[in-house]
Design a protein around this motif. Sequence first.
Motif, PDB file in Angstrom:
ATOM      1  N   UNK A 294       0.830  -1.201   0.000  1.00  0.00           N
ATOM      2  CA  UNK A 294       0.000   0.000   0.000  1.00  0.00           C
ATOM      3  C   UNK A 294       0.876   1.266   0.000  1.00  0.00           C
ATOM      4  N   UNK A 295       1.935   1.246   0.841  1.00  0.00           N
ATOM      5  CA  UNK A 295       2.841   2.402   0.912  1.00  0.00           C
ATOM      6  C   UNK A 295       3.560   2.593  -0.424  1.00  0.00           C
ATOM      7  N   UNK A 296       4.009   1.439  -1.002  1.00  0.00           N
ATOM      8  CA  UNK A 296       4.719   1.539  -2.290  1.00  0.00           C
ATOM      9  C   UNK A 296       3.802   2.104  -3.378  1.00  0.00           C
ATOM     10  N   UNK A 297       2.547   1.632  -3.406  1.00  0.00           N
ATOM     11  CA  UNK A 297       1.603   2.125  -4.394  1.00  0.00           C
ATOM     12  C   UNK A 297       1.333   3.619  -4.188  1.00  0.00           C
ATOM     13  N   UNK A 298       1.215   3.998  -2.898  1.00  0.00           N
ATOM     14  CA  UNK A 298       1.009   5.426  -2.612  1.00  0.00           C
ATOM     15  C   UNK A 298       2.190   6.246  -3.099  1.00  0.00           C
ATOM     16  N   UNK A 299       3.431   5.697  -2.919  1.00  0.00           N
ATOM     17  CA  UNK A 299       4.627   6.404  -3.385  1.00  0.00           C
ATOM     18  C   UNK A 299       4.647   6.550  -4.895  1.00  0.00           C
ATOM     19  N   UNK A 300       4.252   5.465  -5.586  1.00  0.00           N
ATOM     20  CA  UNK A 300       4.223   5.518  -7.046  1.00  0.00           C
ATOM     21  C   UNK A 300       3.215   6.562  -7.506  1.00  0.00           C
ATOM     22  N   UNK A 301       2.020   6.542  -6.912  1.00  0.00           N
ATOM     23  CA  UNK A 301       0.998   7.518  -7.296  1.00  0.00           C
ATOM     24  C   UNK A 301       1.455   8.943  -7.008  1.00  0.00           C
ATOM     25  N   UNK A 302       2.167   9.112  -5.879  1.00  0.00           N
ATOM     26  CA  UNK A 302       2.651  10.450  -5.525  1.00  0.00           C
ATOM     27  C   UNK A 302       3.656  10.936  -6.556  1.00  0.00           C
ATOM     28  N   UNK A 303       4.577  10.030  -6.944  1.00  0.00           N
ATOM     29  CA  UNK A 303       5.591  10.408  -7.948  1.00  0.00           C
ATOM     30  C   UNK A 303       4.925  10.762  -9.273  1.00  0.00           C
ATOM     31  N   UNK A 304       3.953   9.896  -9.683  1.00  0.00           N
ATOM     32  CA  UNK A 304       3.261  10.181 -10.950  1.00  0.00           C
ATOM     33  C   UNK A 304       2.497  11.496 -10.844  1.00  0.00           C
ATOM     34  N   UNK A 305       1.914  11.724  -9.671  1.00  0.00           N
ATOM     35  CA  UNK A 305       1.194  12.985  -9.462  1.00  0.00           C
ATOM     36  C   UNK A 305       2.133  14.170  -9.544  1.00  0.00           C
ATOM     37  N   UNK A 306       3.333  14.031  -8.965  1.00  0.00           N
ATOM     38  CA  UNK A 306       4.316  15.129  -9.034  1.00  0.00           C
ATOM     39  C   UNK A 306       4.731  15.398 -10.469  1.00  0.00           C
ATOM     40  N   UNK A 307       4.922  14.302 -11.221  1.00  0.00           N
ATOM     41  CA  UNK A 307       5.274  14.470 -12.633  1.00  0.00           C
ATOM     42  C   UNK A 307       4.138  15.169 -13.390  1.00  0.00           C
ATOM     43  N   UNK A 308       2.894  14.739 -13.061  1.00  0.00           N
ATOM     44  CA  UNK A 308       1.748  15.393 -13.729  1.00  0.00           C
ATOM     45  C   UNK A 308       1.684  16.873 -13.371  1.00  0.00           C
ATOM     46  N   UNK A 309       2.011  17.198 -12.118  1.00  0.00           N
ATOM     47  CA  UNK A 309       2.011  18.618 -11.709  1.00  0.00           C
ATOM     48  C   UNK A 309       3.083  19.391 -12.478  1.00  0.00           C
ATOM     49  N   UNK A 310       4.266  18.748 -12.647  1.00  0.00           N
ATOM     50  CA  UNK A 310       5.345  19.398 -13.421  1.00  0.00           C
ATOM     51  C   UNK A 310       4.920  19.631 -14.863  1.00  0.00           C
ATOM     52  N   UNK A 311       4.233  18.607 -15.443  1.00  0.00           N
ATOM     53  CA  UNK A 311       3.755  18.749 -16.823  1.00  0.00           C
ATOM     54  C   UNK A 311       2.734  19.872 -16.914  1.00  0.00           C
ATOM     55  N   UNK A 312       1.882  19.991 -15.922  1.00  0.00           N
ATOM     56  CA  UNK A 312       0.878  21.049 -15.914  1.00  0.00           C
ATOM     57  C   UNK A 312       1.530  22.432 -15.865  1.00  0.00           C
ATOM     58  N   UNK A 313       2.603  22.539 -15.045  1.00  0.00           N
ATOM     59  CA  UNK A 313       3.314  23.820 -14.953  1.00  0.00           C
ATOM     60  C   UNK A 313       3.967  24.158 -16.289  1.00  0.00           C
TER      61      UNK A 313
END
Length: 513
Positions: A294-313
């Motif tokens: 669960x923690x690993x999946x949360x970390x993966x989603x967080x990283x993907x979310x950060x990348x998506x935020x960078x793409x949005x910027x």
Amino acid sequence: MTRLLALLLALLALTLPARAADDISAASRSVVRVVTVAMVDGEVVGFGHGSGIAISPTRIVTNAHVVESAAKYPDNVALGVVPSEGQKSFAGKLIAIDTARDLALVEITEGRLPAAAIYTGPLDSGAEVVALGYPGNVDLATARSANDYITPRTPTRSEGNMSNLQSVDGVAMLIHTAKISRGNSGGPLVDQCGRIAGINTAITRADDGDSPFAFAIAGRELLRFLADAGQQYTSVGTPCLSLAEADARDRAALDAEARASAEANAAKDAAAKLDRERKLARAEEEALAARENRIALAGVLFVIGALAAGAGLLFYNQKNLRNAKIAGGAAAVLVLAAAVLFATRPDAHAELAEEAAGTPATETPKLAQGNLLCTIRPDRSRITVSATTDVPITIGKGGCVNGRTQYTQGADDRWQRILVPNEEATVTVASIDSGGRDYRVERYLLDAETMTKARETRAAITLRSCTANPDELAGLAAQQDAIRSALPATPNERLVYHCQPAGGAAAKAPAGG
């Protein structure tokens, strides 16, 4: 009304003083005087008497030489049987005679007698024995008229020891030291439990200071005689134990069972503990793996979310507002999902607490119901006069046994019923524990007076079937307590049975009724 009845029953019980049960006294009530009266032309020309003992309610064993005149002159010699209790004597009829064994069987034409049991086990040298009967020398000292010979009275007892077994003219004889005289002929030699070991028949002469010895026809000769005569009888082969010895054996057996049960429970608990520890270890491993996943999946989603935020910027800087909104929204959703996954990660010890909380509580035992088959436990019983065949029992709702006999619950977690028959001189206390595992039968062999008063107490309440009526149950319980308080301190016999479920086995009368 119930309270008043209970008080009356208790007052009646006070008139029955409790005494210690005595097996020899119980056997004495089976002993009779056998009388022969020779008549010629309506006049008494001869009189003889000996002793005997009932081996059925209407049949008596005695010596052949006691009734030989009746066998030779049936038209001129009358037989009479004088019991040890009651107010009257009875006419007798000769059924069988064996002059070689010196045994005879006499039947009474009316009345009933308490029957004695025959001991079929070994009788060791030195064993204590008791002769019961009507010795002539005692009669000469106490009788004041011929009427005294036909008046019921308690037989005389004489104690001694078993010497040895010898063959006399081809007949097995017990040689013993209990003092007897001529009137004892045909009377029983009993063991300390009151079972017939032999039939007294003769004594040695004691000339010149010789010590007298007595002879009793051995039990095995008596059994052959009865078999030849087609006569049924009760026999017991178990050694004679005092109630104290039986209680000690019972406690030892219970202690051994308790130790074995404790050891089995300890082994069971140890195995259960080991199994539980293994399950908990496995559960903890699985919970830890799920937590880490669960923690690993949360970390993966967080990283993907950060990348998506960078793409949005990046899209925002390029003035591509539509893609910037899409990337920004995806980033927000992914980061939020990562936060939720991390917050709801499983606790590695949660299942341990749930398992402990789910342990069921021990239920209070209820009265067993259904068909049971109960088998005698000789190591826990004192067997004196009864058969020990298996006893089938059917227990219904509310303590209804065999569909007709109502048991009542006592303070010791046992259900009981006291049985007072009209004909037998025996009160039986039958009881069973609430779990339906331990069934007991205690028998009190009582004198005629005590039996009469016990029947009067029983007659105060007539309950011929099972009931759920509280008033009837309270009255029955009061009656049972009144009868029990009047019984001797100890029973003559205690039979302990172990019961198990018997499927559809049919129940029979021994359990009550």
